[in-house]
Write an enzyme that holds these catalytic residues in place. Structure first.
Site, PDB file in Angstrom:
ATOM      1  N   ASP A  99       0.790  -1.226   0.000  1.00 12.14           N
ATOM      2  CA  ASP A  99       0.000   0.000   0.000  1.00 12.14           C
ATOM      3  C   ASP A  99       0.826   1.281   0.000  1.00 12.14           C
ATOM      4  OD1 ASP A  99       1.096  -0.081   2.527  1.00 12.14           O
ATOM      5  OD2 ASP A  99      -0.700  -0.909   3.450  1.00 12.14           O
ATOM      6  N   GLU A 121      -0.938  -9.090  -1.331  1.00 15.74           N
ATOM      7  CA  GLU A 121      -1.472  -8.547  -0.067  1.00 15.74           C
ATOM      8  C   GLU A 121      -2.669  -7.625  -0.353  1.00 15.74           C
ATOM      9  OE1 GLU A 121       0.497  -5.704   2.835  1.00 15.74           O
ATOM     10  OE2 GLU A 121       1.081  -7.595   3.749  1.00 15.74           O
ATOM     11  N   GLU A 135      -2.071   4.916   3.416  1.00 24.13           N
ATOM     12  CA  GLU A 135      -2.046   3.517   2.979  1.00 24.13           C
ATOM     13  C   GLU A 135      -3.435   2.946   2.693  1.00 24.13           C
ATOM     14  OE1 GLU A 135      -0.347   4.725   5.538  1.00 24.13           O
ATOM     15  OE2 GLU A 135       1.745   4.082   5.441  1.00 24.13           O
ATOM     16  N   HIS A 217       6.348   3.806  13.630  1.00 20.42           N
ATOM     17  CA  HIS A 217       6.660   4.801  12.606  1.00 20.42           C
ATOM     18  C   HIS A 217       5.445   5.300  11.835  1.00 20.42           C
ATOM     19  CE1 HIS A 217       6.220   1.203  10.182  1.00 20.42           C
ATOM     20  NE2 HIS A 217       6.059   1.994   9.136  1.00 20.42           N
ATOM     21  N   ARG A 219       2.343   7.284  10.318  1.00 14.87           N
ATOM     22  CA  ARG A 219       2.020   8.712  10.297  1.00 14.87           C
ATOM     23  C   ARG A 219       0.911   9.064  11.275  1.00 14.87           C
ATOM     24  NH1 ARG A 219       3.014   7.684   5.053  1.00 14.87           N
ATOM     25  NH2 ARG A 219       4.616   8.887   4.006  1.00 14.87           N
ATOM     26  N   HIS A 249      12.936   4.021  12.821  1.00 21.57           N
ATOM     27  CA  HIS A 249      12.726   4.227  11.378  1.00 21.57           C
ATOM     28  C   HIS A 249      13.377   5.557  10.982  1.00 21.57           C
ATOM     29  CE1 HIS A 249      10.526   4.756   7.602  1.00 21.57           C
ATOM     30  NE2 HIS A 249      10.232   3.472   7.674  1.00 21.57           N
TER      31      HIS A 249
HETATM   32  N1  UDP Z   1      12.230  -4.598   9.961  1.00 24.65           N
HETATM   33  C1  UDP Z   1      13.607  -4.724   9.759  1.00 24.65           C
HETATM   34  N2  UDP Z   1      14.444  -3.902  10.458  1.00 24.65           N
HETATM   35  C2  UDP Z   1      13.998  -2.959  11.348  1.00 24.65           C
HETATM   36  C3  UDP Z   1      12.584  -2.840  11.537  1.00 24.65           C
HETATM   37  C4  UDP Z   1      11.733  -3.674  10.815  1.00 24.65           C
HETATM   38  O1  UDP Z   1      14.059  -5.560   8.972  1.00 24.65           O
HETATM   39  O2  UDP Z   1      14.814  -2.228  11.931  1.00 24.65           O
HETATM   40  C5  UDP Z   1      11.322  -5.474   9.190  1.00 24.65           C
HETATM   41  C6  UDP Z   1      10.234  -6.159   9.974  1.00 24.65           C
HETATM   42  O3  UDP Z   1      10.673  -7.391  10.526  1.00 24.65           O
HETATM   43  C7  UDP Z   1       9.145  -6.341   8.923  1.00 24.65           C
HETATM   44  C8  UDP Z   1       9.298  -5.106   8.068  1.00 24.65           C
HETATM   45  O4  UDP Z   1      10.624  -4.634   8.279  1.00 24.65           O
HETATM   46  O5  UDP Z   1       9.389  -7.466   8.104  1.00 24.65           O
HETATM   47  C9  UDP Z   1       8.290  -4.086   8.491  1.00 24.65           C
HETATM   48  O6  UDP Z   1       8.583  -2.879   7.929  1.00 24.65           O
HETATM   49  P1  UDP Z   1       7.895  -1.517   8.422  1.00 24.65           P
HETATM   50  O7  UDP Z   1       7.546  -1.639   9.860  1.00 24.65           O
HETATM   51  O8  UDP Z   1       8.811  -0.426   7.992  1.00 24.65           O
HETATM   52  O9  UDP Z   1       6.611  -1.400   7.498  1.00 24.65           O
HETATM   53  P2  UDP Z   1       5.121  -1.949   7.591  1.00 24.65           P
HETATM   54  O10 UDP Z   1       5.164  -3.430   7.720  1.00 24.65           O
HETATM   55  O11 UDP Z   1       4.449  -1.265   8.733  1.00 24.65           O
HETATM   56  O12 UDP Z   1       4.530  -1.534   6.281  1.00 24.65           O
END
Ligand code: UDP
Length: 378
Positions: A99, A121, A135, A217, A219, A249
């Site tokens: 997203d 997804e 998103e 992280h 918004r 982040h």
């Molecule tokens: N992740 C990572 N390193 C970090 C923080 C998160 O590899 O320092 C991984 C986490 O295990 C997951 C993904 O990044 O697989 C999640 O990314 P994020 O939280 O940025 O995005 P969201 O999933 O909320 O879209």
């Protein structure tokens, strides 16, 4: 010999790369496909280490990241650059995940070029356009344009049925993030060299204290929400029996709010974002995970780690039903009460610390590749 089909896979951020790499591997395991991997560079610094870990570099790196990355300009740049890649590579299918602005703009590029679109997804909904913004709107728009909708769960498929029952092919596949997670967890168990690299790059942890791993992280939490999370962590750290690690982040607003919220406190260890294998190792080592991340919400249950979700709404309700994940918002009192309950009540902890797999069994990517093959041949 049947004609080879070209699939253009586009991603821009860390979670998209993590969730697309298993799909790329599954497509490339089938001789029918030529896969062109296009990284837009939306979060290049976070994506490159993931590509290195999985050993699959991008074929095109559009390098679109800029210092102050405003959404409209980024979206316009991705639309224009991906359109050029589509003209040049002439794919039979464009595949996007999730997203993000990259996913939305690449979906639009496919639509405008009249190339079929697959959405990995698909169907996640919080039913609140403001949370998560942007998103939720991005997902709705992408699903609306997609020909192939890969829903991770039955619930996501039902959302799609309600909205677009008469168009698009909806297939329940599981979430490819669980494929990536289980692959890397297995590699950590079987590859001593990887384990050693990960061991060297992680912060030294105190074996006498329980680890609480934090990521936040979104918004929707900028400002007040993140400040509340910081306040709860300072109080939690004062117990003395826990160690709190937070890979922050790189978004500038997140960094500055967290720095202000934890100013003067050394109790919470802030680190740079960690590599994905390091993250998997940290999640496995954690007694408790506090997060607003979508991906981490899916990963924690599969690893049997209790998670408190620092949001008021979620588009991933499945783990809530099993009790291993709780939605706690960002008010410090509620976060503290829920964390303390898990830390101090052994029975509640045991109930929440068991592996459950509401988001997938680790074989989603293969189902997606098989479905794409069927669909393109039909
Ligand atoms: N992740 C990572 N390193 C970090 C923080 C998160 O590899 O320092 C991984 C986490 O295990 C997951 C993904 O990044 O697989 C999640 O990314 P994020 O939280 O940025 O995005 P969201 O999933 O909320 O879209």
């Amino acid at each position: 010999m049947t004609e080879r089909r070209t699939v253009l896979v586009v991603f821009g951020t860390r979670p998209e790369a993590i969730k697309m790499l298993p799909v790329i591997a599954a497509l490339e395991a089938r001789a029918r496909f030529r896969v062109v991997v296009c990284a837009t560079g939306q979060h290049r610094d976070l994506v490159s280490p993931v590509l290195a870990l999985f050993g699959r570099p991008a074929d095109r790196d559009l390098g679109l990241m800029t210092e102050d990355q405003a959404l409209p300009a980024l979206t316009a740049r991705v639309l224009s650059a991906v359109s050029a890649v589509i003209s040049e590579t002439r794919p039979d299918l464009v595949l996007v995940q999730g997203d993000t602005a990259t996913a939305l703009a690449a979906a639009l590029a496919a639509f405008q070029a009249r190339v079929p679109l697959g959405h990995v997804e698909a169907g996640l909904r919080s039913f609140d356009l403001a949370r998560p913004w942007p998103e939720e709107g991005n997902r709705i728009a992408i699903d609306c344009l997609a020909d192939l909708l890969f829903a991770p769960t039955e619930g996501a498929a039902q959302n799609l049925q309600r909205e677009y029952g008469r168009r698009g092919r909806i297939v329940v596949t599981g979430n490819t993030g669980i494929d990536a997670l289980l692959t890397v967890a297995r590699r950590l168990d079987t590859d001593p060299a990887l384990r050693e690299t990960v061991g060297h790059s992680l912060p030294a942890l105190d074996p006498a204290r329980r680890l609480i791993l934090v990521t936040a992280h979104r918004r929707e939490s900028f400002g007040h929400g993140l400040a509340g999370i910081c306040q709860a962590l300072v109080t939690l750290a004062a117990r003395g029996d826990v160690e709190i690690v937070w890979p922050v982040h790189p978004n500038p607003t997140v960094c500055s709010t967290v720095a202000t919220g934890l100013a003067g406190s050394t109790a919470v260890r802030l680190t740079q974002p960690v590599g994905y294998a390091e993250m998997v190792a940290l999640m496995r080592r954690a007694s408790l995970i506090l997060t607003d991340s979508g991906g981490v919400q899916e990963e924690a249950p599969a690893l049997g780690r209790p998670a408190l979700v620092l949001r008021d709404v979620t588009e991933r309700p499945e783990a809530l039903a099993s009790g291993v994940v709780r939605l706690v918002g960002t008010a410090p009192a509620r976060i503290l009460a829920e964390a303390v309950r898990l830390l101090d009540d052994a029975e509640a902890y045991a109930e929440a610390a068991r592996p459950v797999f509401p988001y997938g069994d680790g074989r989603a990517a293969d189902r997606i590749a098989a479905e794409i093959e069927r669909w393109l041949d039909a």
